[in-house]
Design a protein around this motif. Structure first.
Motif, mmCIF file in Angstrom:
data_model
loop_
_atom_site.group_PDB
_atom_site.id
_atom_site.type_symbol
_atom_site.label_atom_id
_atom_site.label_comp_id
_atom_site.label_asym_id
_atom_site.label_seq_id
_atom_site.Cartn_x
_atom_site.Cartn_y
_atom_site.Cartn_z
ATOM 1 N N PHE A 169 3.441 -2.001 11.186
ATOM 2 C CA PHE A 169 2.029 -2.269 10.920
ATOM 3 C C PHE A 169 1.621 -3.697 11.269
ATOM 4 O O PHE A 169 0.423 -4.030 11.194
ATOM 5 C CB PHE A 169 1.704 -1.985 9.454
ATOM 6 C CG PHE A 169 1.611 -0.519 9.119
ATOM 7 C CD1 PHE A 169 0.787 0.322 9.849
ATOM 8 C CD2 PHE A 169 2.343 0.020 8.076
ATOM 9 C CE1 PHE A 169 0.682 1.672 9.549
ATOM 10 C CE2 PHE A 169 2.263 1.373 7.771
ATOM 11 C CZ PHE A 169 1.419 2.200 8.505
ATOM 12 N N ILE A 191 -5.002 -3.896 7.138
ATOM 13 C CA ILE A 191 -3.678 -3.267 7.126
ATOM 14 C C ILE A 191 -2.621 -4.287 7.539
ATOM 15 O O ILE A 191 -1.538 -4.352 6.947
ATOM 16 C CB ILE A 191 -3.666 -2.037 8.059
ATOM 17 C CG1 ILE A 191 -4.589 -0.952 7.468
ATOM 18 C CG2 ILE A 191 -2.244 -1.506 8.238
ATOM 19 C CD1 ILE A 191 -4.717 0.284 8.333
ATOM 20 N N ARG A 192 -2.942 -5.113 8.534
ATOM 21 C CA ARG A 192 -1.991 -6.167 8.937
ATOM 22 C C ARG A 192 -1.707 -7.105 7.771
ATOM 23 O O ARG A 192 -0.566 -7.510 7.544
ATOM 24 C CB ARG A 192 -2.542 -6.973 10.125
ATOM 25 C CG ARG A 192 -2.637 -6.211 11.428
ATOM 26 C CD ARG A 192 -2.748 -7.152 12.624
ATOM 27 N NE ARG A 192 -3.871 -8.067 12.557
ATOM 28 C CZ ARG A 192 -5.102 -7.790 12.969
ATOM 29 N NH1 ARG A 192 -5.380 -6.586 13.463
ATOM 30 N NH2 ARG A 192 -6.074 -8.698 12.900
ATOM 31 N N HIS A 212 -0.940 -3.465 13.866
ATOM 32 C CA HIS A 212 -2.054 -2.546 13.622
ATOM 33 C C HIS A 212 -3.387 -3.215 13.956
ATOM 34 O O HIS A 212 -3.584 -4.411 13.653
ATOM 35 C CB HIS A 212 -2.049 -2.087 12.156
ATOM 36 C CG HIS A 212 -2.853 -0.848 11.911
ATOM 37 N ND1 HIS A 212 -4.225 -0.855 11.802
ATOM 38 C CD2 HIS A 212 -2.467 0.459 11.777
ATOM 39 C CE1 HIS A 212 -4.664 0.367 11.598
ATOM 40 N NE2 HIS A 212 -3.621 1.197 11.580
ATOM 41 N N ASN A 272 -6.240 -2.861 12.574
ATOM 42 C CA ASN A 272 -7.051 -3.149 11.395
ATOM 43 C C ASN A 272 -6.503 -4.384 10.683
ATOM 44 O O ASN A 272 -5.370 -4.378 10.205
ATOM 45 C CB ASN A 272 -7.032 -1.946 10.444
ATOM 46 C CG ASN A 272 -7.983 -2.124 9.271
ATOM 47 O OD1 ASN A 272 -8.128 -3.206 8.724
ATOM 48 N ND2 ASN A 272 -8.644 -1.038 8.883
ATOM 49 N N GLU A 326 8.680 1.061 8.961
ATOM 50 C CA GLU A 326 7.287 1.467 9.154
ATOM 51 C C GLU A 326 6.340 0.315 8.818
ATOM 52 O O GLU A 326 5.336 0.090 9.502
ATOM 53 C CB GLU A 326 6.966 2.691 8.288
ATOM 54 C CG GLU A 326 7.644 3.968 8.754
ATOM 55 C CD GLU A 326 7.273 5.153 7.882
ATOM 56 O OE1 GLU A 326 6.684 4.940 6.800
ATOM 57 O OE2 GLU A 326 7.575 6.297 8.269
ATOM 58 N N LEU A 327 6.698 -0.409 7.749
ATOM 59 C CA LEU A 327 5.877 -1.554 7.345
ATOM 60 C C LEU A 327 5.861 -2.623 8.441
ATOM 61 O O LEU A 327 4.817 -3.211 8.741
ATOM 62 C CB LEU A 327 6.411 -2.135 6.036
ATOM 63 C CG LEU A 327 5.491 -3.078 5.248
ATOM 64 C CD1 LEU A 327 4.196 -2.379 4.870
ATOM 65 C CD2 LEU A 327 6.210 -3.569 3.994
ATOM 66 N N ALA A 343 0.497 -5.451 5.113
ATOM 67 C CA ALA A 343 1.857 -5.305 5.624
ATOM 68 C C ALA A 343 2.603 -6.636 5.607
ATOM 69 O O ALA A 343 3.731 -6.726 5.113
ATOM 70 C CB ALA A 343 1.814 -4.734 7.041
#
Length: 357
Positions: free
Chosen positions: A11, A19-20, A14, A16, A7-8, A23
């Motif tokens: 990102f 968030i990048r 992503h 945003n 999941e990480l 991650a």
């Protein structure tokens, strides 16, 4: 169900940037201990990482670090090295004098240079960015890399970079005949032989520069047809640059000293030889390659290379260095009338051209 790590990795794409960043900061450590997480979905995470080298500097820094670690894996290396669009972007960023991650790009390019297909850089052309106008190169990528390496030393071109790792790019690429030919050919834009630009770095504070340049010189020395130019004082003149790093502050008798090359005479007593035994060995092997022709052997006898090798053998307690010295001495002390013209150096083969960097 995807794991938390998977999941990480997701990102990375992503929208945003915060968030990048979170991650990718957390993923760096897994690029060495668990590279498989970046190989899901036909290397889709690698595609995202390649895109992120143009992101904000901190995200780009982490993306490059991960790519550097992952290109030790053959499948990732091939994926990145064959991505022509990515190479163009990376090369453009590298020559930007304001690029904060230029050293990391140089390190990544050093890894990519291990891929045989990258020998096409010998003919690749790409206009440098307008901000790099003072680099002064033409549109041949190898000329741009060579000038970045020379003009960018010690942060003089880009305050964020010293471009030391381009020495390894030069070393690996010079294993290919097309690049070796380039290295000894004067370039139209400045009428300078590329190899002659980097010889001064055989004595430099950077171990990376010294090692890469030493290996590049050795590889070029496999081009026997170029030996006359390599040894000619009025042309490339490699001999003093190969001999100086293996010399210390030893004293020689007057007769030996009088015949040595001018640059090697009357060295200060605090002169030190290269502290890296591997680099010393590479230089001695280069000298051996340069004895392939009779002219090369006679020149080395005339300028008293033997005493230098004698002292190197006596003072460097390294098995590889001592064996290399012994092989060179065997050639220099050989009776020409007995052996005639040697067409090949038997002791070194193509597998010895360059040690892994």
């Amino acid at each position: 169900m995807p794991t938390e790590l998977e999941e990480l990795v997701g990102f990375l794409a992503h929208p945003n940037p915060q968030i990048r960043l979170v991650a990718i900061e957390n993923l760096v450590q897994f690029s060495t201990v668990q590279p498989s997480i970046f190989k899901k979905d036909q290397l889709l995470p690698i595609k995202h990482l390649k895109f992120l080298i143009r992101d904000q500097p901190k995200i780009a820094e982490h993306a490059l670090t991960i790519l550097i670690n992952l290109t030790g894996e053959q499948d990732v290396l091939e994926n990145v090295a064959t991505d022509d669009r990515f190479l163009g972007i990376a090369l453009g960023l590298l020559s930007d004098p304001k690029e904060q991650n230029a050293n990391l790009i140089a390190m990544l390019l050093a890894n990519l240079s291990k891929y045989d297909g990258l020998k096409t850089l010998s003919t690749r052309k790409q206009a440098p960015p307008e901000s790099a106008a003072r680099l002064g190169s033409d549109d041949l990528v190898l000329n741009q890399l060579m000038d970045l390496f020379v003009k960018g030393a010690d942060g003089s071109y880009n305050p964020h970079a010293d471009f030391d790792y381009l020495a390894y790019v030069c070393a690996d690429l010079s294993q290919h005949a097309s690049v070796r030919k380039y290295m000894v050919t004067p370039q139209a834009y400045d009428d300078v032989v590329p190899l002659s630009k980097i010889l001064v770095f055989t004595e430099h504070k950077s171990d990376v520069r010294r090692k890469g340049v030493a290996s590049a010189i050795k590889n070029v020395a496999f081009e026997v047809d170029s030996h006359a130019d390599l040894l000619d004082e009025g042309k490339i003149n490699v001999l003093p640059y190969v001999l100086l790093p293996i010399m210390g502050g030893e004293e020689y008798d007057e007769e030996e000293m009088a015949d040595m090359l001018p640059d090697l005479q009357l060295l200060p007593p605090d002169k030190t030889r290269d502290p890296e035994a591997g680099i010393v060995q590479t230089h001695v092997e280069t000298l051996t390659l340069l004895t392939t022709t009779r002219e090369g052997r006679e020149l080395m006898r005339r300028v008293k290379v033997y005493p230098v090798i004698r002292e190197t053998h006596a003072r460097v307690e390294d098995e590889g260095v001592q064996e290399a010295c012994e092989r060179l001495v065997q050639v220099l002390m050989r009776d020409e009338a007995e052996d005639g013209e040697m067409k090949r150096i038997e002791e070194l083969d193509d597998d010895d051209r360059i040690e892994e960097v």
